[in-house]
Design a protein around this motif. Sequence first.
Motif, PDB file in Angstrom:
ATOM      1  N   HIS A  42      45.190  22.239  32.984  1.00  0.00           N
ATOM      2  CA  HIS A  42      46.365  21.777  33.745  1.00  0.00           C
ATOM      3  C   HIS A  42      47.575  22.694  33.561  1.00  0.00           C
ATOM      4  CE1 HIS A  42      43.876  18.255  34.085  1.00  0.00           C
ATOM      5  NE2 HIS A  42      43.974  17.990  32.792  1.00  0.00           N
ATOM      6  N   VAL A  43      47.340  23.935  33.054  1.00  0.00           N
ATOM      7  CA  VAL A  43      48.427  24.901  32.894  1.00  0.00           C
ATOM      8  C   VAL A  43      48.016  26.192  33.588  1.00  0.00           C
ATOM      9  CG1 VAL A  43      49.748  26.317  31.260  1.00  0.00           C
ATOM     10  CG2 VAL A  43      49.211  23.935  30.705  1.00  0.00           C
ATOM     11  N   SER A  81      64.185  20.762  28.413  1.00  0.00           N
ATOM     12  CA  SER A  81      62.816  20.265  28.267  1.00  0.00           C
ATOM     13  C   SER A  81      62.001  20.700  29.475  1.00  0.00           C
ATOM     14  CB  SER A  81      62.789  18.744  28.123  1.00  0.00           C
ATOM     15  OG  SER A  81      63.283  18.125  29.299  1.00  0.00           O
ATOM     16  N   SER A  82      60.692  20.833  29.261  1.00  0.00           N
ATOM     17  CA  SER A  82      59.785  21.186  30.344  1.00  0.00           C
ATOM     18  C   SER A  82      58.400  20.673  29.991  1.00  0.00           C
ATOM     19  CB  SER A  82      59.752  22.705  30.552  1.00  0.00           C
ATOM     20  OG  SER A  82      59.122  23.339  29.459  1.00  0.00           O
ATOM     21  N   LYS A  83      57.521  20.603  30.977  1.00  0.00           N
ATOM     22  CA  LYS A  83      56.170  20.130  30.729  1.00  0.00           C
ATOM     23  C   LYS A  83      55.419  21.078  29.810  1.00  0.00           C
ATOM     24  CE  LYS A  83      51.907  18.781  33.132  1.00  0.00           C
ATOM     25  NZ  LYS A  83      51.242  18.640  34.452  1.00  0.00           N
ATOM     26  N   LEU A  84      55.677  22.376  29.954  1.00  0.00           N
ATOM     27  CA  LEU A  84      54.974  23.373  29.164  1.00  0.00           C
ATOM     28  C   LEU A  84      55.532  23.473  27.739  1.00  0.00           C
ATOM     29  CD1 LEU A  84      52.676  25.472  29.566  1.00  0.00           C
ATOM     30  CD2 LEU A  84      54.469  27.159  30.021  1.00  0.00           C
ATOM     31  N   GLY A 128      57.838  21.385  26.269  1.00  0.00           N
ATOM     32  CA  GLY A 128      58.307  20.159  25.635  1.00  0.00           C
ATOM     33  C   GLY A 128      59.804  20.224  25.398  1.00  0.00           C
ATOM     34  N   HIS A 167      58.327  23.255  21.835  1.00  0.00           N
ATOM     35  CA  HIS A 167      57.486  22.241  21.173  1.00  0.00           C
ATOM     36  C   HIS A 167      58.228  21.530  20.038  1.00  0.00           C
ATOM     37  CE1 HIS A 167      54.592  24.333  23.534  1.00  0.00           C
ATOM     38  NE2 HIS A 167      54.516  25.383  22.721  1.00  0.00           N
ATOM     39  N   THR A 227      55.529  18.717  20.973  1.00  0.00           N
ATOM     40  CA  THR A 227      55.851  18.335  22.349  1.00  0.00           C
ATOM     41  C   THR A 227      55.368  19.410  23.324  1.00  0.00           C
ATOM     42  OG1 THR A 227      58.046  19.331  22.160  1.00  0.00           O
ATOM     43  CG2 THR A 227      57.851  17.003  21.609  1.00  0.00           C
ATOM     44  N   GLY A 228      55.260  19.058  24.595  1.00  0.00           N
ATOM     45  CA  GLY A 228      54.788  19.996  25.604  1.00  0.00           C
ATOM     46  C   GLY A 228      53.292  20.213  25.498  1.00  0.00           C
ATOM     47  N   ASP A 229      52.858  21.456  25.668  1.00  0.00           N
ATOM     48  CA  ASP A 229      51.422  21.753  25.680  1.00  0.00           C
ATOM     49  C   ASP A 229      50.884  22.128  24.299  1.00  0.00           C
ATOM     50  OD1 ASP A 229      52.550  24.228  25.321  1.00  0.00           O
ATOM     51  OD2 ASP A 229      51.186  25.264  26.682  1.00  0.00           O
TER      52      ASP A 229
END
Length: 265
Positions: free
Chosen positions: A156-157, A187-190, A192, A208, A230-232
């Motif tokens: 998913h990345v 903050s970001s999905k990748l 965190g 993270h 956090t994040g990926d």
Amino acid sequence: MRSINGLALRALIASALVLGVIGPVRAVTPVRDALLERHATVERARSIRHLQAQLEIDLRRRIAAMERVAHAPAGHAAETKDRRQATVEATTRLLELARVRLHSLDPWAHARLHVLRAHYANLQAWLGREGIFRFCPVPDYLTIYDNFGDMVRLPHVQVHRHQGDDIQAPFGARIVAPFDGYASSSSSKLGGVEVRVFGPDGYVYNAHIGRLGALGWVSAGDTVGYVGTTGDATGPHDHLEWHPNDALAQDPYDLLVAACVDQPR
């Protein structure tokens, strides 16, 4: 993926950097020269302290043995007494010499360590100016991975090249500002929870993060966050990027090693 364990860093750094087994072959730089010289200075100081300790043990053993000889009871025969007297006189001279050497050990070691500490301080001052990072970004790190530029393939990345180096550390370990500057969070999905510290020569990006620390204007060494997942992130670590002049990321590995190697005591 290449890495150096924190506990093994002192033993490996000189040979590994020279032989190029830590990362891609790179030109020797003034920062790396200063780093290697600093490591050699630390090792010379350790060798002097080790030699001092070994010499002290040896001299004390010799003194104790000679004192036993000097205080041993004499025999009754005249020839034995004469031989005994000569032995005591010779032993006394050797005792005096051994005691003089024992008492001179501290001044001998102090003089040499004083020169090495002064040399180390000069190297530290230079690295503080040219090495950029005045503090190790994660003081309690376990491993520093030299994985800048590696391909990242995660579910998913989007596949991309790694833009920083990963600093493995215990969950909750401090992340500090490596230089004076301004800290801000995002903050970001990748990544965190993220913290950027903007300094006069560029900024560092930390990802993270598990918990934020001080934000706004910070001094070198101030805690700006704590290691998280956090994040990926697949485990606790600080993904650190170095953006000189606020431009594209460059490999921060030399700067991290220069800031994170142990100091002599």
